[in-house]
Design an enzyme around this catalytic site. Structure first.
Site, PDB file in Angstrom:
ATOM      1  N   GLU A  14       0.829  -1.213   0.000  1.00  0.00           N
ATOM      2  CA  GLU A  14       0.000   0.000   0.000  1.00  0.00           C
ATOM      3  C   GLU A  14       0.860   1.260   0.000  1.00  0.00           C
ATOM      4  O   GLU A  14       0.783   2.106   0.900  1.00  0.00           O
ATOM      5  CB  GLU A  14      -0.974  -0.026   1.182  1.00  0.00           C
ATOM      6  CG  GLU A  14      -1.891  -1.212   1.101  1.00  0.00           C
ATOM      7  CD  GLU A  14      -3.041  -1.198   2.097  1.00  0.00           C
ATOM      8  OE1 GLU A  14      -3.045  -0.349   3.003  1.00  0.00           O
ATOM      9  OE2 GLU A  14      -3.936  -2.036   1.957  1.00  0.00           O
TER      10      GLU A  14
ATOM     11  N   GLU B  97      -3.639  -9.276   0.125  1.00  0.00           N
ATOM     12  CA  GLU B  97      -4.179  -9.038   1.475  1.00  0.00           C
ATOM     13  C   GLU B  97      -5.700  -9.013   1.381  1.00  0.00           C
ATOM     14  O   GLU B  97      -6.255  -8.337   0.509  1.00  0.00           O
ATOM     15  CB  GLU B  97      -3.629  -7.709   2.002  1.00  0.00           C
ATOM     16  CG  GLU B  97      -3.971  -7.456   3.445  1.00  0.00           C
ATOM     17  CD  GLU B  97      -3.269  -6.202   3.986  1.00  0.00           C
ATOM     18  OE1 GLU B  97      -2.083  -5.981   3.681  1.00  0.00           O
ATOM     19  OE2 GLU B  97      -3.937  -5.448   4.702  1.00  0.00           O
TER      20      GLU B  97
HETATM   21  C1  GAL Z   1      -4.167  -2.783   5.286  1.00  0.00           C
HETATM   22  C2  GAL Z   1      -2.686  -2.700   5.596  1.00  0.00           C
HETATM   23  C3  GAL Z   1      -2.330  -3.556   6.784  1.00  0.00           C
HETATM   24  C4  GAL Z   1      -3.293  -3.341   7.901  1.00  0.00           C
HETATM   25  C5  GAL Z   1      -4.684  -3.638   7.413  1.00  0.00           C
HETATM   26  C6  GAL Z   1      -5.754  -3.552   8.470  1.00  0.00           C
HETATM   27  O1  GAL Z   1      -4.609  -1.746   4.490  1.00  0.00           O
HETATM   28  O2  GAL Z   1      -1.947  -3.121   4.491  1.00  0.00           O
HETATM   29  O3  GAL Z   1      -1.023  -3.266   7.203  1.00  0.00           O
HETATM   30  O4  GAL Z   1      -3.200  -2.021   8.305  1.00  0.00           O
HETATM   31  O5  GAL Z   1      -5.002  -2.725   6.387  1.00  0.00           O
HETATM   32  O6  GAL Z   1      -7.009  -3.808   7.914  1.00  0.00           O
END
Ligand code: GAL
Length: 824
Positions: A419, A510
């Protein structure tokens, strides 16, 4: 300097090294171990007491985890609300005179952060990045035949510098490498398998050999492929090693009928490199590797050794709960065992280089790894983060990361960022191309990706819909820098992937971000909540005690429930797989809440290592093991309507009974992943029976528990190694007089220990608890807590006693056995 008794084991070891190598004549095979742990007998003092009150400790060490939670710590609740600061480490050691002529290097696997290392007052180097491994040459400043002092300053005072708990200190292992002047360079081997088939595979070895002598030498470099200690192939060449130069030596081997590395059978080979000068063996270096082929296909997804395989991954941060970030191999292994039980086959090292031990375990246990290097590039995410060091350090850090990790068969994707704030700008595309070029120069056998939100690159509304609004085109995704398009969330855009990127395969880097507190349930379970309401606004709702329902009914708005994302990934072959955010809860980032919460709710497994209910949904889908999991508990107020869920597999239906009376049969329809009954509570016994073709498959019962009356202790291992490192994780459960688990118990348990072991951590998985992880007591949280016992260096019997006012105490014996091969 006076010899210090405590350092004698090291001196004796070094003497032995020298002695053994002096005895090596002819093509002798005997050579000392070149790399040894250097973790014992350090001294530490915190910045506040600099130089005044040193205390002795062994590494790895995380000083933050020993501190108190406080909302005013500059790390903030997002960073775990524990202290940072400055710390100093010192180690005094003698080097015997026979040691002259050797090359001595010190290697740190990771120091958080901003380390400065000095030998005898001389600065060896500084390293801002807290996750990268690095080596310094001690030789020029070493007092041979005398005392030496190594000092390390660690500065984690400028915070916040992380979006999660980082830990502070020399939290990974330290190694001492002793070689002759001609030797294999640090991270100087690279083994690839250009052609892989079941009948025959090619193994290509590249070895960097350095000659630190003042004169050219003729050397023989032999590379040997070993499998289970047996020689499979051997090559030898004579090279002229120019004084002061590094030489790249390459060999090609053929392995007949190779055992392929896979997640089910993680077969490991070793490349052994021997260097002979004047017929004398002067260095031996070992590189474990695996033989496997894999591919990402735009239609078929991920293919390992010719077979389609869905990537069932989790993201994890590096803390180990109550142990903080101080790396411990057994603690990592336990995490992987628990994840394996749920059917996980891949790990994403969010969002930084992991401890080498994690990769070694993944190699051995058969986990795929998406190895990630950065959470930000030029633009920072928190005030004092790595963006401050980006310009000066990113190339070196990236090179070191790839060189360190590129021989691990488990590593199958490089992620150059998560991100990244500049992902929507041309600058993001440029940097992405710069980084992937560096990666490919060092290793072109694995695809490069990045976690992006969302990775679309056109203005075509059909493909850019993320939430309910069109998303901005992503410059990094469209840059051509990436071999795999990495989706962070945005599951509603997955099905447009093949239109958006017809030529680049998909990976969900993710997913999910579902939230849950283990053991806590809100009725009704079939309303889905998105907490917080928006990522950029403070969330003031939720439950007053900062709990989140453990029915799979709450998620962050950018994510989904566990079921929502898996249903999509499961259905389409081109969706190669997913990495759930997260496998384990971690310290910091307590979304949707703020203080007094201080650790995450995202884990499928809580901070103490206890599975939440969603664990069994995955287990029912991701493993062949037969599953029947019913929840919640059966201790409610009379008349309360309670939703009862069942996750099951290998069966056609589940029938539920309350006190012997059937509440009906349910079976999953369409893409359902659970079944549910809504039942007015009446105390007694709930019984679920799963059936296939009319035959009972599994039976599960939950009984209404009476008041808490006794303690139950269960160790994950009753025998551990007496090596001062090994751990036994003991689950403490509260039960009523008849032994039924009491799911609401909060009794404080006091621990006593005797024998060759100590308590190194306690926890209960409560994200709001401010109790110390280092105390000798812990309150139960929804009926459970955890105590972690570490062995001492002597074999014997550890007695652990757990007591609590009004409860029957319990004793447990953990045996420790001496492993004679243990060093350090
Ligand atoms: C994502 C991020 C993670 C964590 C997650 C929580 O956007 O990459 O590190 O913060 O959100 O939902």
């Amino acid at each position: 300097m006076k010899a210090n008794r405590s350092i004698w084991p090291v001196c004796a070891g070094l003497l032995a090294l020298v002695f053994m190598s002096c005895m090596n004549t002819g093509k002798s095979k005997s050579i000392p171990v070149r790399k040894q742990p250097f973790n014992r007998d350090w001294q530490f003092c915190s910045g506040d007491t600099a130089g005044v009150s040193w205390h002795k400790l062994n590494l790895p060490h995380d000083w933050s985890i020993e501190g108190e939670f406080n909302k005013d710590h500059p790390a903030t609740f997002s960073g775990g609300a524990l202290p940072g600061g400055i710390g100093y480490y010192k180690k005094e050691f003698n080097v015997p005179s026979g040691y002259a002529g050797k090359q001595v290097y010190i290697e740190f696997d990771g120091v958080y952060m901003n380390s400065e290392v000095y030998l005898n007052g001389k600065l060896l180097g500084r390293r801002p990045n807290g996750y990268i491994g690095f080596e310094y040459n001690l030789t020029p400043y070493l007092n041979v035949g005398a005392g030496n002092t190594l000092t390390v300053k660690v500065d984690n005072s400028q915070q916040p510098n992380s979006r999660w708990y980082s830990g502070s200190g020399i939290y990974r292992n330290v190694w001492l490498t002793v070689t002759g002047k001609v030797h294999v360079k640090h991270w100087g081997t690279y083994v690839t398998t250009p052609k892989v088939s079941k009948d025959q595979s090619d193994v290509h070895a590249e070895v960097e050999v350095i000659n630190n002598r003042a004169e050219d030498r003729k050397g023989v470099v032999r590379t040997i492929v070993l499998f289970k200690g047996e020689k499979v192939s051997e090559k030898e060449q004579t090279v002229t090693l120019k004084a002061g130069n590094t030489h790249l030596v390459t060999d090609d081997h053929t392995v007949k009928n190779p055992q392929l590395w896979s997640v089910e059978t993680p077969a490991l080979y070793t490349l052994e490199t021997e260097i002979y000068v004047d017929d004398r063996l002067v260095d031996r270096h070992r590189t474990p590797f695996g033989i496997r082929s894999f591919d990402f296909d735009t239609d078929k997804g991920f293919i390992l050794n010719g077979r389609q395989l869905k990537i069932r991954g989790v993201c994890n941060h590096h803390d180990l709960g109550a142990l903080g970030t101080a790396v411990n191999t057994r603690a990592l292994e336990r995490q992987l065992e628990i994840l394996r039980g749920m059917g996980v086959n891949a790990i994403r090292t969010a969002h930084n280089p992991p401890a080498p031990e994690l990769l070694e375990l993944c190699d051995k246990m058969g986990f795929l790894v998406m190895d990630e290097v950065f959470d930000m590039w030029e633009k920072g995410k928190s005030r004092y983060d790595y963006s401050l060091y980006w310009d000066e350090w990113h190339r070196q850090d990236l090179i070191d990361f790839i060189k360190r990790d590129r021989n691990h068969p488990s590593v199958f994707i490089w992620s150059i960022g998560n991100e990244i704030p500049e992902q929507w700008e041309e600058r993001g595309a440029e940097t992405g191309r710069e980084l992937s070029k560096i990666v490919r120069r060092l290793d072109d056998t694995r695809p490069v990706t990045a976690g992006m939100n969302p990775p679309i690159h056109t203005n075509n509304k059909d493909v850019t819909l993320q939430f309910d609004e069109p998303a901005t085109p992503n410059a990094l995704a469209g840059s051509g820098a990436l071999d795999l398009i990495g989706y962070n969330y945005a599951h509603r855009t997955y099905l447009q992937h093949q239109i958006n990127f017809p030529e680049t395969p998909f990976i969900a880097t993710e997913t999910t971000s579902a939230l849950a507190t283990r053991g806590y349930y809100d009725q009704r379970s079939d309303t889905v909540k998105r907490w917080p309401y928006r990522w950029d606004q403070l969330f003031l709702d939720g439950n007053p005690d900062n709990t989140v329902s453990a029915y799979d009914q709450v998620s962050a708005p950018w994510g989904s429930t566990h079921e929502e994302t898996w249903k999509i990934i499961k259905k389409h072959d081109f969706l190669s797989g997913m990495f759930i955010w997260t496998g384990f809860d971690y310290l910091g980032e307590p979304t949707p809440y703020v203080w007094p919460s201080r650790s995450s709710y995202f884990g499928v497994i809580d901070l103490a290592g206890f599975p939440k209910d969603a664990y069994y949904m995955y287990k029912s889908e991701w493993t062949d093991e037969t599953v029947l999991h019913i929840f919640p508990h059966w201790n409610w107020e009379p008349g309360r309507e309670v939703d009862i869920w069942a996750y099951y597999n290998n069966a056609d239906e589940v029938e539920l009974y309350l006190n012997g009376r059937s509440l009906g049969k349910r079976s999953k329809k369409g893409d359902d992943l659970h079944v549910m009954w809504r039942v007015p509570f009446n105390p007694g016994t709930l019984k679920a029976v799963s059936r296939k073709d009319g035959r009972d498959v599994l039976v599960k019962e939950i009984k209404t528990a009476g008041t808490a009356a006794q303690i139950q202790l269960e160790a994950d291992r009753n025998t551990i190694s007496a090596d001062s490192k090994d751990l036994s994780f003991v689950t403490v459960s509260i039960a009523d007089t008849t032994g039924n688990f009491v799911p609401t118990a909060t009794n404080r348990i006091e621990f006593e220990i005797s024998g060759p072991g100590k308590i190194v951590g306690v926890d209960n998985g409560d994200p709001t608890s401010h109790e110390s992880f280092k105390a000798k007591n812990r309150k139960a949280f929804y009926g459970k807590c955890l105590v972690i016992v570490q062995s001492a260096g002597t074999a014997g019997e550890i007695q652990l006693t757990a007591k609590s006012k009004g409860l029957k105490p319990q004793k447990l014996v953990i045996n420790t056995t001496r492993n004679r091969n243990e060093k350090d």
